[in-house]
Write a protein that holds these residues in place. Sequence first.
Motif, mmCIF file in Angstrom:
data_model
loop_
_atom_site.group_PDB
_atom_site.id
_atom_site.type_symbol
_atom_site.label_atom_id
_atom_site.label_comp_id
_atom_site.label_asym_id
_atom_site.label_seq_id
_atom_site.Cartn_x
_atom_site.Cartn_y
_atom_site.Cartn_z
ATOM 1 N N LEU A 91 2.726 5.710 -27.738
ATOM 2 C CA LEU A 91 1.815 6.385 -26.822
ATOM 3 C C LEU A 91 2.435 7.697 -26.371
ATOM 4 O O LEU A 91 3.634 7.765 -26.052
ATOM 5 C CB LEU A 91 1.518 5.499 -25.615
ATOM 6 N N ALA A 92 1.629 8.755 -26.356
ATOM 7 C CA ALA A 92 2.134 10.105 -26.079
ATOM 8 C C ALA A 92 1.365 10.713 -24.907
ATOM 9 O O ALA A 92 0.492 11.550 -25.081
ATOM 10 C CB ALA A 92 1.997 10.980 -27.323
ATOM 11 N N GLY A 93 1.693 10.256 -23.712
ATOM 12 C CA GLY A 93 0.927 10.718 -22.569
ATOM 13 C C GLY A 93 -0.482 10.164 -22.633
ATOM 14 O O GLY A 93 -0.753 9.155 -23.282
ATOM 15 N N SER A 94 -1.409 10.852 -21.969
ATOM 16 C CA SER A 94 -2.779 10.350 -21.902
ATOM 17 C C SER A 94 -3.764 11.511 -21.920
ATOM 18 O O SER A 94 -3.378 12.682 -21.895
ATOM 19 C CB SER A 94 -2.985 9.532 -20.626
ATOM 20 N N THR A 95 -5.030 11.171 -21.955
ATOM 21 C CA THR A 95 -6.106 12.153 -21.779
ATOM 22 C C THR A 95 -6.834 11.874 -20.465
ATOM 23 O O THR A 95 -7.989 12.247 -20.292
ATOM 24 C CB THR A 95 -7.088 12.096 -22.966
ATOM 25 N N LEU A 96 -6.139 11.261 -19.556
ATOM 26 C CA LEU A 96 -6.690 10.766 -18.299
ATOM 27 C C LEU A 96 -6.891 11.890 -17.282
ATOM 28 O O LEU A 96 -6.192 12.896 -17.299
ATOM 29 C CB LEU A 96 -5.714 9.735 -17.736
ATOM 30 N N THR A 97 -7.850 11.695 -16.392
ATOM 31 C CA THR A 97 -7.986 12.512 -15.185
ATOM 32 C C THR A 97 -7.791 11.600 -13.980
ATOM 33 O O THR A 97 -7.913 10.377 -14.081
ATOM 34 C CB THR A 97 -9.353 13.193 -15.081
ATOM 35 N N MET A 98 -7.517 12.185 -12.830
ATOM 36 C CA MET A 98 -7.262 11.368 -11.650
ATOM 37 C C MET A 98 -8.501 10.599 -11.198
ATOM 38 O O MET A 98 -8.389 9.468 -10.726
ATOM 39 C CB MET A 98 -6.722 12.245 -10.514
ATOM 40 N N PRO A 118 0.780 -1.235 0.000
ATOM 41 C CA PRO A 118 0.000 0.000 0.000
ATOM 42 C C PRO A 118 0.817 1.294 0.000
ATOM 43 O O PRO A 118 0.288 2.353 -0.289
ATOM 44 C CB PRO A 118 -0.785 -0.107 1.316
ATOM 45 N N ASP A 119 2.129 1.213 0.310
ATOM 46 C CA ASP A 119 2.873 2.445 0.594
ATOM 47 C C ASP A 119 3.696 2.984 -0.558
ATOM 48 O O ASP A 119 4.068 4.155 -0.556
ATOM 49 C CB ASP A 119 3.815 2.215 1.787
ATOM 50 N N ARG A 120 4.032 2.151 -1.548
ATOM 51 C CA ARG A 120 5.024 2.559 -2.546
ATOM 52 C C ARG A 120 4.473 2.641 -3.965
ATOM 53 O O ARG A 120 5.232 2.581 -4.935
ATOM 54 C CB ARG A 120 6.218 1.597 -2.499
ATOM 55 N N LEU A 121 3.174 2.771 -4.092
ATOM 56 C CA LEU A 121 2.551 2.882 -5.415
ATOM 57 C C LEU A 121 1.768 4.182 -5.507
ATOM 58 O O LEU A 121 1.050 4.556 -4.566
ATOM 59 C CB LEU A 121 1.622 1.696 -5.668
ATOM 60 N N LEU A 122 1.917 4.881 -6.655
ATOM 61 C CA LEU A 122 1.217 6.142 -6.899
ATOM 62 C C LEU A 122 0.480 6.059 -8.227
ATOM 63 O O LEU A 122 1.009 5.558 -9.218
ATOM 64 C CB LEU A 122 2.202 7.316 -6.982
ATOM 65 N N ILE A 123 -0.742 6.574 -8.250
ATOM 66 C CA ILE A 123 -1.480 6.748 -9.496
ATOM 67 C C ILE A 123 -1.092 8.098 -10.093
ATOM 68 O O ILE A 123 -1.008 9.098 -9.383
ATOM 69 C CB ILE A 123 -2.998 6.741 -9.245
ATOM 70 N N ILE A 124 -0.867 8.109 -11.412
ATOM 71 C CA ILE A 124 -0.620 9.368 -12.120
ATOM 72 C C ILE A 124 -1.499 9.405 -13.371
ATOM 73 O O ILE A 124 -2.073 8.394 -13.776
ATOM 74 C CB ILE A 124 0.858 9.510 -12.542
ATOM 75 N N THR A 125 -1.570 10.583 -14.001
ATOM 76 C CA THR A 125 -2.285 10.675 -15.273
ATOM 77 C C THR A 125 -1.349 10.725 -16.465
ATOM 78 O O THR A 125 -1.674 10.211 -17.531
ATOM 79 C CB THR A 125 -3.195 11.920 -15.331
ATOM 80 N N ASP A 126 -0.193 11.385 -16.346
ATOM 81 C CA ASP A 126 0.668 11.677 -17.496
ATOM 82 C C ASP A 126 -0.146 12.391 -18.585
ATOM 83 O O ASP A 126 0.115 12.248 -19.778
ATOM 84 C CB ASP A 126 1.294 10.392 -18.055
ATOM 85 N N ALA A 127 -1.143 13.168 -18.156
ATOM 86 C CA ALA A 127 -2.061 13.820 -19.097
ATOM 87 C C ALA A 127 -1.349 14.880 -19.925
ATOM 88 O O ALA A 127 -0.467 15.582 -19.439
ATOM 89 C CB ALA A 127 -3.222 14.455 -18.336
ATOM 90 N N MET A 128 -1.754 14.986 -21.184
ATOM 91 C CA MET A 128 -1.230 16.010 -22.079
ATOM 92 C C MET A 128 -2.318 17.042 -22.362
ATOM 93 O O MET A 128 -3.419 16.979 -21.803
ATOM 94 C CB MET A 128 -0.731 15.382 -23.376
ATOM 95 N N SER A 129 -2.018 17.980 -23.227
ATOM 96 C CA SER A 129 -2.922 19.109 -23.465
ATOM 97 C C SER A 129 -4.276 18.687 -23.997
ATOM 98 O O SER A 129 -5.261 19.402 -23.838
ATOM 99 C CB SER A 129 -2.281 20.109 -24.430
ATOM 100 N N ALA A 130 -4.351 17.508 -24.628
ATOM 101 C CA ALA A 130 -5.620 17.049 -25.210
ATOM 102 C C ALA A 130 -6.644 16.636 -24.165
ATOM 103 O O ALA A 130 -7.840 16.493 -24.497
ATOM 104 C CB ALA A 130 -5.358 15.879 -26.155
ATOM 105 N N ALA A 131 -6.230 16.424 -22.926
ATOM 106 C CA ALA A 131 -7.168 16.011 -21.893
ATOM 107 C C ALA A 131 -8.330 17.006 -21.803
ATOM 108 O O ALA A 131 -8.114 18.208 -21.665
ATOM 109 C CB ALA A 131 -6.466 15.899 -20.545
ATOM 110 N N GLY A 132 -9.536 16.492 -21.917
ATOM 111 C CA GLY A 132 -10.713 17.339 -21.840
ATOM 112 C C GLY A 132 -11.191 17.904 -23.149
ATOM 113 O O GLY A 132 -12.243 18.563 -23.202
ATOM 114 N N LEU A 133 -10.461 17.666 -24.248
ATOM 115 C CA LEU A 133 -10.809 18.292 -25.530
ATOM 116 C C LEU A 133 -11.264 17.302 -26.601
ATOM 117 O O LEU A 133 -11.769 17.711 -27.635
ATOM 118 C CB LEU A 133 -9.621 19.096 -26.065
ATOM 119 N N GLY A 134 -11.040 16.019 -26.407
ATOM 120 C CA GLY A 134 -11.498 15.060 -27.397
ATOM 121 C C GLY A 134 -10.479 14.766 -28.473
ATOM 122 O O GLY A 134 -9.324 15.205 -28.429
ATOM 123 N N ASP A 135 -10.911 14.025 -29.467
ATOM 124 C CA ASP A 135 -10.023 13.580 -30.536
ATOM 125 C C ASP A 135 -9.558 14.738 -31.404
ATOM 126 O O ASP A 135 -10.232 15.767 -31.522
ATOM 127 C CB ASP A 135 -10.730 12.531 -31.405
#
Length: 393
Positions: free
Chosen positions: A318-325, A276-293
């Motif tokens: 793969l070039a980052g993501s469009t992910l949110t937390m 439980p202590d040594r894992l982190l969630i990230i997004t690696d989100a790029m500028s496209a997050a929230g804007l669509g294809d």
Amino acid sequence: MTEKRSLLIRNASIVTDQGVSQEGELLVEDGKISWLAPKGGAAERGVPAGVEELDAEGGWILPGFIDVHIHGGFGHDFMDGTVEAIEGIARYHASHGTTGLLATTVTQSREAISQVLEAASTYRAGAMPYAQLLGVHLEGPFISPKFPGAQNPDFIVEPRQEWLEAWVRDYPGLIKLLTLAPERNGALELIEWLAGQGIIAAAGHTDASFDQITEAAGRGLSHAVHTFNAMRGLHHREPGTLGAVLTDNRIHAEVIADGHHVHPAGIRLLAAAKAPDRLLIITDAMSAAGLGDGEYDLGGLGVVVKDGVARLKEGGALAGSTLTMIDAFRYVLEHTDLSVAEVSRLASGNPAKRLGIDGHTGSLASGKDADFVWTSPQLDIRGVWVQGRSVLS
């Protein structure tokens, strides 16, 4: 965005380090959490006159998410090097539950990276009305040409400690994390120097062997960026970068939990090794997050987003993501055996501890900053507060 107000929340599943308080109550005053209590706590403790009340309707109250690896969102990139871009990113991701983040650069020229540091320093001196800019994560340019991923190979260089010394002198305390390839000439010396400065040294975009990562960990390496991606993989006779990350308890690991970068079984493997202590969630989100294809840019490289997946126009990496937390949170919850409270630790508590800010944020407790997220029982965002201010209008 609103001003700080006294707020009493009732009827919530409140996630704390001690577990989940069902039908719990929480009081916010002056941007801090005054107290948390089971149902009926307000009647026992008393409530200030004129306090605003919120019925959470049985939903979750989670610690605000902290994203230590994020490049942009809603048309903005930290590499734009402007205060306006930083605020645009902070505002967009705050609306999806992120209350703190590291401005993450890409492999670019020294001048371009310096411009990001200047903008970040200026922004942190201001009000920061949305997600808090907690510092800067330099991803590159000291990485391996064998694993560039979506980093621009034209700007990959061997480690330059003098660059870091100048940046730390000009922007003290701003750089929190540096991603590099530990096998490159001068990397071990730089890792040792970074550790001495209190800067997290991270392995990423690396072809390092198991032994090289182990040696680097002995010099102060303590983190792995977007684990599985852009690193030497696991082989039973040469466990590689990945094998070292999975088995060395000195190393904390990030994961992009979007279902595209890592197979669900990979996330379960990583959780078994690092939670439980040594894992982190990230997004690696790029500028496209929230804007669509569409077509976008990442560090001077063309990116095409199709069906929410970002890939380089040339080569298809793969070039980052469009992910949110919040989406990453839901994905991990769905594809592992972890509970909501355990996933919350990956999204909030562990990042806060990594950055040394867990004394005032990253979990819900009396006296800590009122950085929290209200969701429905199904984990749909209903409200977000940063230091007691609502950031959803």
